[in-house]
Design an enzyme around this catalytic site. Sequence first.
Site: not given
Ligand code: BES
Ligand code: MN
Length: 456
Positions: A92, A94, A125, A156-157, A422
């Site tokens: 992604h 964003d 990320d 996605e975020e 994050h």
């Molecule tokens: N890259 C992350 C997902 C992730 C988190 C993978 C921890 C490995 C370890 C992804 O970009 C993300 O943060 N997704 C959000 C999705 C949500 C907004 C539905 C999340 O997990 O908060």
């Molecule tokens: Mn991610």
Amino acid sequence: MTTPIFTESDLRAAIDRELPGVRADLERLVRIPGIAFDGFDHSHVERSAEAVAELLRDCSLDVRIVRSGGQPAVIGTRPAPPGAPTVLLYAHHDVQPVGDLALWESDPFEPVERNGRLYGRGAADDKAGIMAHVAALRAFGDALPVGVVLFIEGEEEYGSDSLEQLLSEHRDVLAADVMVIADSGNWDVGVPALTTSLRGLVNCFVEVRTGSHAVHSGMFGGAVPDALTALSRLIATLHDEAGDVAVAGLVSDGGTTVDYPEDRLRQEAGMVDGVSLIGTGRLTERIWLKPTMSVLGIDAPPTTGAPNALVPVAKAKLSMRLPAGQDPKRAYAALVEHLEKNAPWGARVTVTFEHDGNPISIDATGPMFDAARDAFRTAWDGVDPVDMGVGGSIPFIATFQEMFPDAAILVTGVEDPDSRAHGPNESLHLGEFARVCLAEALLLAKVAEAGAEPAR
Ligand code: BES
Ligand code: MN
């Protein structure tokens, strides 16, 4: 015409050759603050999609920028050579908001290298995920031995709200035998991993109202409850004494045998000494396979300048993570019921849904998973990859799996335990990034060898 066979050393040399350019393009992407959240300037997300589209066009892909009410995603395709399989490559473009700028040691949107890490929002990320795909494509040049579909999402975020619609509108071009999701991470610096489960998520808001307006806390305090105290008491009902989630009817998974040493977890999470862990069960169960409940924010008067008045209304943002087998809609219904039932002192409780995403658990057996493990082992100079869960969410995966149930899903990524995705000072370990790029190139070569059939 037959596609030339790339040996391991060809691909090592090709990745070495491509890395400086890949790094420069990664830095260009990091400079674009594309945040899909409400209230941010979405023209940057547009620019970011454009920049990604340009990178893909330069890899001789047929590129389109698509949207379905939400932020722009980029789809790039290149047909498979006769008889070869097609691989979908996901990332992604964003990024998360940066939060408190004062906590950043350098400008989040001006990438800088310190101690072998590249710092910047999205450096890991997931702009590095995009660039790992681009690096693999560049390594093969015109002789890519598989068909590819790149799907680079733009929100996605922010919960992927328009994703389902987008995927169904472009279903035909997205079909693939294998997919590589470069949006997770590895077990540690020097130890690769294949991610085999991710949790789902529900985010919502709960508002608690006790009065129609603020009143003098001295005149009415003692008989009249304030909304902030009521909200705090309501939030306190969400966990039991042990720190497990106390909402009835949620699914818990279980069964991992991977250990996460407590010291390591405490250190990586930056826990203050003396603070206890919450929940029960093996640590990996708690962070990968059990439901969680967190308070992400509260709207209430700031402490500075707070008058001596009873607060009539307060609002919290709640977030649940959910294991495989848990339908997010049911979890949300269970939470709403809990919040309404536990309204303290008869306060008026209003719950509003924000977004959700499905969990996923992957049966990581079969030739494609073996190919991925081989590729990892080679790229990490003989270190065996770990099968790991992650507690985070990538809603795309479950949606895609429903559409293409026969595709093998390989969840890879660039993050390591110090990436701080994050958070402030997010960064990418450049040495690990080089391995991720090599692993992906090796993987594509192996997928080509394994052939179109069978996918798993
Ligand atoms: N890259 C992350 C997902 C992730 C988190 C993978 C921890 C490995 C370890 C992804 O970009 C993300 O943060 N997704 C959000 C999705 C949500 C907004 C539905 C999340 O997990 O908060
Ligand atoms: Mn991610």
